[in-house]
Design a protein around this motif. Structure first.
Motif, PDB file in Angstrom:
ATOM      1  N   GLY A   1     -10.644 -30.196  -0.173  1.00 25.89           N
ATOM      2  CA  GLY A   1     -11.381 -29.821  -1.369  1.00 25.89           C
ATOM      3  C   GLY A   1     -11.701 -31.000  -2.269  1.00 25.89           C
ATOM      4  N   GLU A   2     -12.464 -30.718  -3.324  1.00 25.80           N
ATOM      5  CA  GLU A   2     -12.892 -31.770  -4.240  1.00 25.80           C
ATOM      6  C   GLU A   2     -11.709 -32.433  -4.943  1.00 25.80           C
ATOM      7  OE1 GLU A   2     -15.878 -33.115  -4.895  1.00 25.80           O
ATOM      8  OE2 GLU A   2     -16.587 -31.981  -3.158  1.00 25.80           O
ATOM      9  N   ASN A   3     -10.675 -31.680  -5.205  1.00 26.11           N
ATOM     10  CA  ASN A   3      -9.526 -32.229  -5.917  1.00 26.11           C
ATOM     11  C   ASN A   3      -8.770 -33.254  -5.087  1.00 26.11           C
ATOM     12  OD1 ASN A   3      -7.937 -32.162  -8.358  1.00 26.11           O
ATOM     13  ND2 ASN A   3      -6.304 -31.235  -7.145  1.00 26.11           N
ATOM     14  N   ALA A   4      -9.045 -33.304  -3.790  1.00 29.46           N
ATOM     15  CA  ALA A   4      -8.346 -34.237  -2.907  1.00 29.46           C
ATOM     16  C   ALA A   4      -9.094 -35.549  -2.721  1.00 29.46           C
ATOM     17  CB  ALA A   4      -8.115 -33.587  -1.542  1.00 29.46           C
ATOM     18  N   LYS A   5     -10.310 -35.658  -3.263  1.00 26.73           N
ATOM     19  CA  LYS A   5     -11.081 -36.896  -3.139  1.00 26.73           C
ATOM     20  C   LYS A   5     -10.683 -37.845  -4.254  1.00 26.73           C
ATOM     21  CE  LYS A   5     -15.042 -34.552  -1.039  1.00 26.73           C
ATOM     22  NZ  LYS A   5     -16.495 -34.243  -1.154  1.00 26.73           N
ATOM     23  N   ILE A   6     -10.183 -39.010  -3.880  1.00 27.21           N
ATOM     24  CA  ILE A   6      -9.694 -39.955  -4.876  1.00 27.21           C
ATOM     25  C   ILE A   6     -10.315 -41.333  -4.674  1.00 27.21           C
ATOM     26  CG2 ILE A   6      -7.497 -38.744  -5.127  1.00 27.21           C
ATOM     27  CD1 ILE A   6      -6.236 -41.032  -3.483  1.00 27.21           C
ATOM     28  N   THR A   7     -10.318 -42.100  -5.754  1.00 28.05           N
ATOM     29  CA  THR A   7     -10.780 -43.490  -5.733  1.00 28.05           C
ATOM     30  C   THR A   7      -9.707 -44.363  -6.351  1.00 28.05           C
ATOM     31  OG1 THR A   7     -13.123 -42.875  -5.909  1.00 28.05           O
ATOM     32  CG2 THR A   7     -12.511 -45.112  -6.598  1.00 28.05           C
ATOM     33  N   TYR A   8      -9.391 -45.452  -5.682  1.00 25.97           N
ATOM     34  CA  TYR A   8      -8.452 -46.422  -6.244  1.00 25.97           C
ATOM     35  C   TYR A   8      -8.955 -47.825  -5.920  1.00 25.97           C
ATOM     36  CZ  TYR A   8      -6.526 -46.975  -1.507  1.00 25.97           C
ATOM     37  OH  TYR A   8      -6.378 -47.230  -0.172  1.00 25.97           O
ATOM     38  N   TYR A   9      -8.340 -48.831  -6.494  1.00 24.78           N
ATOM     39  CA  TYR A   9      -8.792 -50.215  -6.342  1.00 24.78           C
ATOM     40  C   TYR A   9      -7.615 -51.105  -5.948  1.00 24.78           C
ATOM     41  CZ  TYR A   9     -12.815 -48.494  -8.974  1.00 24.78           C
ATOM     42  OH  TYR A   9     -13.911 -47.763  -9.392  1.00 24.78           O
ATOM     43  N   SER A  10      -7.886 -52.098  -5.118  1.00 22.04           N
ATOM     44  CA  SER A  10      -6.895 -53.130  -4.825  1.00 22.04           C
ATOM     45  C   SER A  10      -7.386 -54.447  -5.396  1.00 22.04           C
ATOM     46  CB  SER A  10      -6.636 -53.251  -3.314  1.00 22.04           C
ATOM     47  OG  SER A  10      -7.829 -53.532  -2.600  1.00 22.04           O
ATOM     48  N   VAL A  11      -6.462 -55.209  -6.001  1.00 22.38           N
ATOM     49  CA  VAL A  11      -6.793 -56.443  -6.712  1.00 22.38           C
ATOM     50  C   VAL A  11      -6.014 -57.600  -6.079  1.00 22.38           C
ATOM     51  CG1 VAL A  11      -6.827 -57.609  -8.948  1.00 22.38           C
ATOM     52  CG2 VAL A  11      -7.105 -55.110  -8.830  1.00 22.38           C
ATOM     53  N   TYR A  12      -6.726 -58.670  -5.731  1.00 21.32           N
ATOM     54  CA  TYR A  12      -6.138 -59.866  -5.129  1.00 21.32           C
ATOM     55  C   TYR A  12      -6.499 -61.045  -6.038  1.00 21.32           C
ATOM     56  CZ  TYR A  12      -6.875 -56.466  -1.381  1.00 21.32           C
ATOM     57  OH  TYR A  12      -6.930 -55.309  -0.641  1.00 21.32           O
ATOM     58  N   LEU A  13      -5.500 -61.612  -6.727  1.00 20.75           N
ATOM     59  CA  LEU A  13      -5.762 -62.617  -7.754  1.00 20.75           C
ATOM     60  C   LEU A  13      -4.980 -63.901  -7.447  1.00 20.75           C
ATOM     61  CD1 LEU A  13      -7.024 -63.354 -10.502  1.00 20.75           C
ATOM     62  CD2 LEU A  13      -5.093 -62.203 -11.598  1.00 20.75           C
TER      63      LEU A  13
ATOM     64  N   LYS B   1      -5.069 -36.395  -9.875  1.00 21.06           N
ATOM     65  CA  LYS B   1      -5.315 -35.774  -8.574  1.00 21.06           C
ATOM     66  C   LYS B   1      -4.185 -36.101  -7.598  1.00 21.06           C
ATOM     67  CE  LYS B   1     -10.395 -35.699  -8.616  1.00 21.06           C
ATOM     68  NZ  LYS B   1     -11.595 -36.185  -7.894  1.00 21.06           N
ATOM     69  N   MET B   2      -3.694 -37.330  -7.659  1.00 18.63           N
ATOM     70  CA  MET B   2      -2.659 -37.751  -6.707  1.00 18.63           C
ATOM     71  C   MET B   2      -1.343 -37.033  -6.930  1.00 18.63           C
ATOM     72  SD  MET B   2      -3.107 -41.880  -6.484  1.00 18.63           S
ATOM     73  CE  MET B   2      -4.724 -42.649  -6.345  1.00 18.63           C
ATOM     74  N   ILE B   3      -0.926 -36.934  -8.195  1.00 15.10           N
ATOM     75  CA  ILE B   3       0.405 -36.389  -8.463  1.00 15.10           C
ATOM     76  C   ILE B   3       0.370 -34.927  -8.899  1.00 15.10           C
ATOM     77  CG2 ILE B   3       1.270 -38.681  -9.018  1.00 15.10           C
ATOM     78  CD1 ILE B   3       1.107 -38.005 -11.949  1.00 15.10           C
ATOM     79  N   GLY B   4      -0.832 -34.394  -9.127  1.00 10.60           N
ATOM     80  CA  GLY B   4      -0.947 -32.981  -9.436  1.00 10.60           C
ATOM     81  C   GLY B   4      -0.584 -32.591 -10.856  1.00 10.60           C
TER      82      GLY B   4
ATOM     83  N   PRO C   1       5.970 -29.348 -11.905  1.00  9.24           N
ATOM     84  CA  PRO C   1       6.177 -29.887 -10.554  1.00  9.24           C
ATOM     85  C   PRO C   1       4.992 -30.736 -10.113  1.00  9.24           C
ATOM     86  CG  PRO C   1       5.499 -27.588 -10.446  1.00  9.24           C
ATOM     87  CD  PRO C   1       5.688 -27.906 -11.921  1.00  9.24           C
ATOM     88  N   ALA C   2       5.267 -31.707  -9.278  1.00 10.26           N
ATOM     89  CA  ALA C   2       4.212 -32.519  -8.696  1.00 10.26           C
ATOM     90  C   ALA C   2       3.561 -31.764  -7.552  1.00 10.26           C
ATOM     91  CB  ALA C   2       4.787 -33.844  -8.210  1.00 10.26           C
ATOM     92  N   ARG C   3       2.393 -32.227  -7.100  1.00  9.97           N
ATOM     93  CA  ARG C   3       1.701 -31.532  -6.017  1.00  9.97           C
ATOM     94  C   ARG C   3       2.472 -31.684  -4.720  1.00  9.97           C
ATOM     95  NH1 ARG C   3      -4.123 -33.654  -4.854  1.00  9.97           N
ATOM     96  NH2 ARG C   3      -3.847 -32.191  -3.151  1.00  9.97           N
ATOM     97  N   THR C   4       2.392 -30.673  -3.884  1.00  8.87           N
ATOM     98  CA  THR C   4       3.103 -30.671  -2.604  1.00  8.87           C
ATOM     99  C   THR C   4       2.164 -30.559  -1.421  1.00  8.87           C
ATOM    100  OG1 THR C   4       3.371 -28.258  -2.734  1.00  8.87           O
ATOM    101  CG2 THR C   4       5.151 -29.634  -3.651  1.00  8.87           C
ATOM    102  N   ASP C   5       0.834 -30.579  -1.691  1.00  8.35           N
ATOM    103  CA  ASP C   5      -0.119 -30.382  -0.598  1.00  8.35           C
ATOM    104  C   ASP C   5      -0.884 -31.658  -0.271  1.00  8.35           C
ATOM    105  OD1 ASP C   5      -1.494 -30.508  -2.964  1.00  8.35           O
ATOM    106  OD2 ASP C   5      -2.901 -28.905  -2.473  1.00  8.35           O
ATOM    107  N   ALA C   6      -0.385 -32.813  -0.694  1.00 10.47           N
ATOM    108  CA  ALA C   6      -1.086 -34.070  -0.441  1.00 10.47           C
ATOM    109  C   ALA C   6      -0.637 -34.671   0.887  1.00 10.47           C
ATOM    110  CB  ALA C   6      -0.844 -35.062  -1.567  1.00 10.47           C
TER     111      ALA C   6
END
Length: 258
Positions: free
Chosen positions: A135-147, A194-197, A207-212
């Motif tokens: 579902g839409e709630n499961a679509k996430i965006t994150y970033y990785s940073v290399y400095l 979205k990640m932790i619910g 409670p945190a999400r349990t369906d991830a």
């Protein structure tokens, strides 16, 4: 033989595997022909920043999330492992797209020569889009940073697609300590929720999400292993063993090739 198990409704092509930013040659790698730039003008003996009176001495020294001088520090400093006498290259942790990059400044300006020790400022930021469920709630965006990279891969550009394990650059100097990088994985509050619910902050009674599902689930099945349509009876090792108890019907062996 290996196999991957995907829950109903998941799209296997969108699930994402994450690797560390440094990989040894025993693992598949790409773009290994990249050369390392000049190490710069390090003056810290043996890479020990404490001899220069820097506040990054232990217990800080690039600590996350708070530095030794009690300042916010958004990621850890990682020292590149060496292989064959050379530091490993910096690699993308997952598939994504470059959203920011900066080549290291080779001048001796004060911001890069704090207390007369070199700090490289090469930087790459990669955006990652993935799914952790249905579902839409499961679509996430994150970033990785290399400095603090000494050299950024010259073929990189903002908007360019990169893949997991692609080389993004070489480790550099942080207050004269070589070879190191500053590394972060970040997201905004909406994606964190979205990640932790739940909303970030103290857990309380929420409670945190349990369906991830973070990535694939892999199982190793040795060659010749017997497969059953259902769990064998607790009083019987497998279909070739004599039944100790016959109160319940025994599972049948799954035909080969199914």
């Amino acid at each position: 033989m290996t196999t991957s198990i995907h829950c109903d409704g998941f799209r296997p092509d969108r699930l994402m595997i994450i690797s560390p930013p440094f990989l040894f040659a025993a693992q598949p790698q790409q773009n290994d022909a990249m050369t390392t730039a000049d190490a710069g003008n390090t003056v810290v003996p043996d890479g020990d920043v404490c001899t220069s009176g820097m506040l990054e001495c232990e217990p800080g020294n690039g600590a996350y999330p708070v530095s030794h001088n009690l300042g916010w520090h958004g990621g850890p400093h990682l020292r590149a492992p060496e292989e064959g006498g050379h530091p490993l290259l910096v690699r993308a942790i997952a598939d994504g797209r470059v959203v920011y990059m900066r080549k290291t400044d080779t001048t001796h300006k004060p911001t890069l020569q704090y207390r007369n020790v070199r700090t490289d400022d090469g930087c790459v930021v990669i955006r990652h889009d993935t799914e952790i469920g249905e579902g839409e709630n499961a679509k996430i965006t994150y970033y990785s940073v290399y400095l603090h990279m000494q050299q950024v891969m010259p073929t990189l550009a903002v908007g360019k697609k990169v893949y997991r394990k692609d080389v993004v650059g070489t480790p550099g100097q942080i207050y004269g300590q070589y070879p190191q990088i500053h590394f972060e994985i970040v997201c905004d509050e909406a994606n964190l929720k979205k990640m932790i619910g739940r909303a970030p902050g103290p857990l309380g009674n929420t409670p945190a999400r349990t369906d991830a599902v973070y990535g694939d689930i892999w199982f190793f099945i040795p060659r010749g292993a017997k497969l059953f349509a259902s769990e064998p009876h607790p009083f019987r090792d497998d279909d070739s063993a004599p039944a100790i108890a016959t109160l319940y019907p025994q599972p049948s062996l799954v035909p080969a090739g199914t």
